[in-house]
Design an enzyme around this catalytic site. Structure first.
Site, PDB file in Angstrom:
ATOM      1  N   HIS A 135      -6.899  -4.501  -1.193  1.00  0.00           N
ATOM      2  CA  HIS A 135      -6.145  -5.729  -1.453  1.00  0.00           C
ATOM      3  C   HIS A 135      -6.734  -6.431  -2.661  1.00  0.00           C
ATOM      4  CE1 HIS A 135      -6.195  -4.931   2.881  1.00  0.00           C
ATOM      5  NE2 HIS A 135      -4.939  -5.248   2.828  1.00  0.00           N
ATOM      6  N   HIS A 149       0.824  -1.212   0.000  1.00  0.00           N
ATOM      7  CA  HIS A 149       0.000   0.000   0.000  1.00  0.00           C
ATOM      8  C   HIS A 149       0.860   1.265   0.000  1.00  0.00           C
ATOM      9  CE1 HIS A 149      -3.219  -2.735   0.842  1.00  0.00           C
ATOM     10  NE2 HIS A 149      -2.720  -3.076   2.012  1.00  0.00           N
TER      11      HIS A 149
END
Ligand SMILES: Nc1ncnc2c1ncn2[C@@H]1O[C@H](COP(=O)(O)OP(=O)(O)O)[C@@H](O)[C@H]1O
Ligand SMILES: Nc1ncnc2c1ncn2[C@@H]1O[C@H](COP(=O)(O)OP(=O)(O)O)[C@@H](O)[C@H]1O
Ligand SMILES: [Mg+2]
Ligand SMILES: [Mg+2]
Ligand SMILES: [Mg+2]
Ligand SMILES: [Mg+2]
Lengths: 334, 209, 334, 209
Positions: C215, C56
């Site tokens: 995700h 991320h």
């Protein structure tokens, strides 16, 4: 092609409007002809203006602000802007110390800026950036292309201009930084120009393109995909060879700035991995990487890939790299 | 030359550019950056939209206006080059008039010269000049030898086509493809292709009359 | 899968090493267990620690530094870190005013941080971020996920901690910011987890996934690809509905921060276009977008797509958003 | 229970996880984030590598060490849950001993209870508990009814399989798939699948003896 767009013909203006809205403290947008200026006009300094085709964001509008550009002229996607944009931008930002254009070395950019410069009713000069060592400057080329090293040139020249230095000095620093800089890019995928609606080039799962340009121009060669360390190793070697060819011989422990630039679709995670290897390899070659920049600074729309740029530092360049800058995409000090 | 003819030519050129979208686009994708079609389309559309403004003008004024408009519309490498062409052609027409084939040919040549000066390129560098230089030369020669416009037109269509095809085997030494070295071989230059198409459009207009 | 990697098992450490090298003025990297701390330990403040699965970036390591985090614990790609990382990080940075964990609300993150908190020998508290309104908080869920709004929470809490505020106050501010924030994401392509080597989900050229997780978890629904304004319109509506459902009723002219977050492969040009539309739509709904952030701040590897986050501002949040911050990914003031 | 058995079971589990790479990976890609296989593999490999350290330990010590090691190795949702399982099982074994099926079953149940507490989930929420809770219950019942380990093993393999399959039709209310609502229906929960595989591995080891 899947992109967040409404109409391919409006993408530029809608995007610029969003940019100007998000950064209204920094920039002002002017339309027809399109250009952006600092929100607050600077006084008593050389006006620094850059521009070029769009699709390389944050280049150039993202670098408008204290310590960097006074104005930027965005062309259509991958198409150089037209002279009227430069003329109007210069008119808006010049402050009686002349105008310096920073132009990436592409036929289109050069000619459009040249025509603007010829028509401009006040003192001006141009720094051509040409850091891309993928194009070897042999007899059969118009010269190297300007790529991510342009950001370093804009940062340093912008800093010097802020001190009140004159046009000649600004141009000289720009030329020096450009000379001391070399870049090379690698593409894993093609970009897709919105109006074209399909990838500029085909490349399969097992290939990479070494020496690619920031518009998806084909590069030095197509190669088999390999592990990152090998790819980075080839890039580092290309950069070192380039300095040699151009008769630039860094001293041992030469300080350098290492810029790992993402082309748009490559995650930061990979860019830092590239930085890790490149810094190691340059260290082994006797360089001291004392400055760094990692991220998407000169992109090619949605291309996956990255470029590696090495800029040889001296006290002057270091000072102007470190000095405060306050733009949408680069911000420190102050 | 009449302004009416210029306007008709502009429309023909526009149709021809639009009809060759995929060709022009692929050529610039192969050895350039893929925007040549859209640049030419933007330019052509703008000129056609200018009809009302152009109609009352003299031919040289119209061409000059077209040049200026293209300058602020096309961008890229082709923009300033085509703009320079029209503005220089206009200048010579204004000075010498355009009431003979020879005078028109001379004006055309002046336009091509302006491209050479602006782009610092010449024949054999894999650019639009590989079409424009031979066409200009042929035009000047034919204009002194014959007054058969059909013959001139047919000949120029052929010359343009040959010039365009000649770019296929060249290494580029100017423009974006110059970075490619040997890899440019086998691909026709997009600017050469669009110039060939434009010349063909105009010549066909002459032939149709 | 084409990525700049050497060995999928080393990608994390190589990338972290590059990050630490590029930002040695800001962070220090500790390995086995992996965590990063500020280069210079802060004193007399609550230690702010975040962490989560990698992939991320720049979240979370990119937010270490003055005015934001004291430490970050990166897990494997998309896998929460383990308690030993949090324990060692806390040990390294705590400064006798307690430790505040900022944790994105995922079962894995929650449980690993919870176990660390239970084992920690000093005062601590946790702020769970749960801004993703794609997951409607009904009886059948464990609650909303934490996504890009986490950056706003980390920024504000980090600022407050810098003033010497106590643990309770820091937690309270974190909870408030989280509550006043709602996000929703849209994916145009899937991400590819390096170890998996193939896209997490299949999506074709004419589809988009609304409400996707960071995700690559599937979202609310699969839809036909549409123009940007329509997609953004749906997102804005989802956010407004979410505030209503949660009984939060912004006043007219309510000031708000609008964050357009890229998931990794979406060009800035498109993100600014999204900003342009979203700002317009929120304005029409009576909001005043007085703060903005546009860029890749909470990514999902190489996913193309973006999320829209609205945070309702009040004087306290505004003050802490505006205050100086000096990290790799967010930097202003000072 | 002997430490030797635990080590053999760990190896069997490792083999079984590796052999089911694509199944585990796809399941977590479908309704999760795709990392469950790699998480389980990392965990299994680490435990097998621990052999030398585990060998001299008593069974409860070995299980506790396994739990602690998994806690710092797996991460994600499955890490703390499986770690809690082993550490709690170890604790009960230590207190009560493991010299009867009933005691082992009780320890197993304690492990499952720890997962329930840590994850705040229960049966029917589409998690690994849909395998573990029925298996624990069945194990405790059978352990009081029979001493035929083969019968117990076969029965638990079936129970695990049923539990795993039962997740297919459920909406998830815990874990990452909870965000999916109806879209989770039709997909087996990855954690349920890996737990079923692990139980099967261990039971087969018993059957082989
Ligand atoms: N220096 C030059 N002289 C003449 N023609 C040139 C020159 N540079 C480029 N061209 C022409 O311009 C064409 C490309 O135009 P276009 O694609 O519109 O611009 P750009 O290359 O900036 O994207 C080339 O195919 C070539 O024919
Ligand atoms: N609260 C919970 N209680 C029990 N099991 C859970 C819980 N949350 C998640 N799980 C299990 O964890 C599995 C996912 O594990 P894994 O993929 O390794 O972690 P993550 O979801 O963090 O990526 C799910 O399939 C589910 O069986
Ligand atoms: Mg172009
Ligand atoms: Mg082009
Ligand atoms: Mg995970
Ligand atoms: Mg998972």
């Amino acid at each position: 092609m899947k992109k967040f767009i409404n109409n391919v013909d409006n993408i530029l203006v809608e995007s610029l409007s969003g940019f100007a809205k998000a950064h209204s403290d920094l920039v002002e947008l002017h339309l027809e002809p399109n250009f952006l200026t600092r929100a607050n006009k600077a006084q008593n300094k050389v006006a620094i203006i850059s521009g070029g085709g769009s699709g390389h964001e944050p280049l150039h509008a993202g670098y408008i602000g204290y310590g960097m550009l006074d104005a930027a002229c965005p062309g259509h996607v991958f198409t150089s802007p037209t002279p009227d944009q430069m003329l109007m931008a210069a008119e808006a930002v010049h402050a009686d110390k002349g105008v310096l254009f920073i132009v990436k070395n592409y036929a289109g950019d050069v000619m459009n800026f040249e025509m603007a410069a010829e028509m401009l009713p006040f003192e001006n000069a141009t720094v051509l950036t040409s850091d891309d060592c993928a194009v070897i400057n042999s007899t059969y080329t118009t010269g190297r292309r300007g790529v991510a090293g342009t950001v370093i040139v804009e940062k340093c020249v912008g800093s010097l201009a802020e001190t009140g230095a004159d046009l000649k000095a600004c141009k000289a620093l720009g030329d020096k930084v450009n000379k001391q800089t070399a870049s090379i890019g690698v593409a894993l995928t093609s970009c897709t120009v919105p109006t074209a609606g399909r990838p500029t080039f085909d490349i399969n799962e097992s290939e990479l393109e070494i020496g690619v340009g920031i518009h998806g121009e084909p590069g030095r060669r197509r190669e088999a995909m390999r592990e990152a360390d090998e790819i980075v190793g080839d890039c580092v070697e290309a950069i070192l060879t380039d300095f040699k060819i151009r008769d630039i011989h860094p001293t041992n422990k030469h300080e350098a700035l290492l810029l790992i630039n993402g082309f748009g679709a490559t995650p930061l995670m990979e860019l830092y991995l590239i930085f890790n290897t490149a810094a190691k390899l340059f260290n082994l070659q006797g360089f001291e990487i004392s400055r760094s920049l990692v991220g998407n600074y000169t992109t090619a729309l949605d291309m996956a890939g990255a470029s590696i740029t090495l800029c040889l530092l001296d006290d002057e360049i270091k000072q102007h790299w470190d000095s405060p800058v306050h733009t949408a995409a680069l911000r420190w000090g102050k | 030359m009449h302004t009416e003819f210029i306007l008709a030519a502009a429309k023909n050129i526009q149709q021809c550019i639009l009809a060759n979208e995929s060709t022009l686009e692929s050529l610039d994708r192969e050895i350039g950056d893929g925007d040549h079609y859209i640049n030419m389309k933007r330019g052509a559309n703008t000129i056609v939209e200018l009809e009302a403004e152009l109609t009352p003008l003299k031919p040289d004024e119209a061409l000059n206006k077209i040049g200026m408009k293209l300058l602020s519309t096309i961008g890229g490498a082709s923009g300033p080059l085509l703009a320079s062409f029209f503005m220089s052609m206009a200048k010579v027409l204004k000075e010498n008039g355009g009431d003979s084939h020879a005078k028109i040919a001379a004006a055309f040549s002046a336009g091509v010269q302006a491209i050479i000066q602006r782009g610092k390129a010449n024949i054999g560098e894999k650019t639009m000049l590989d079409v424009l230089i031979p066409v200009a030369q042929q035009f000047e020669i034919l204009a002194t030898q014959t007054s058969d416009v059909n013959l001139i037109s047919k000949s120029l269509i052929r010359t343009a086509e040959q010039g365009m095809l000649s770019t296929k085997d060249l290494i580029a030494t100017k423009g974006r493809a110059a970075g490619l070295g040997e890899r440019a071989i086998g691909h026709i230059d997009p600017g050469a292709k669009s110039c060939q198409l434009m010349i063909e459009s105009v010549c066909k207009l002459v032939l149709e009359k």
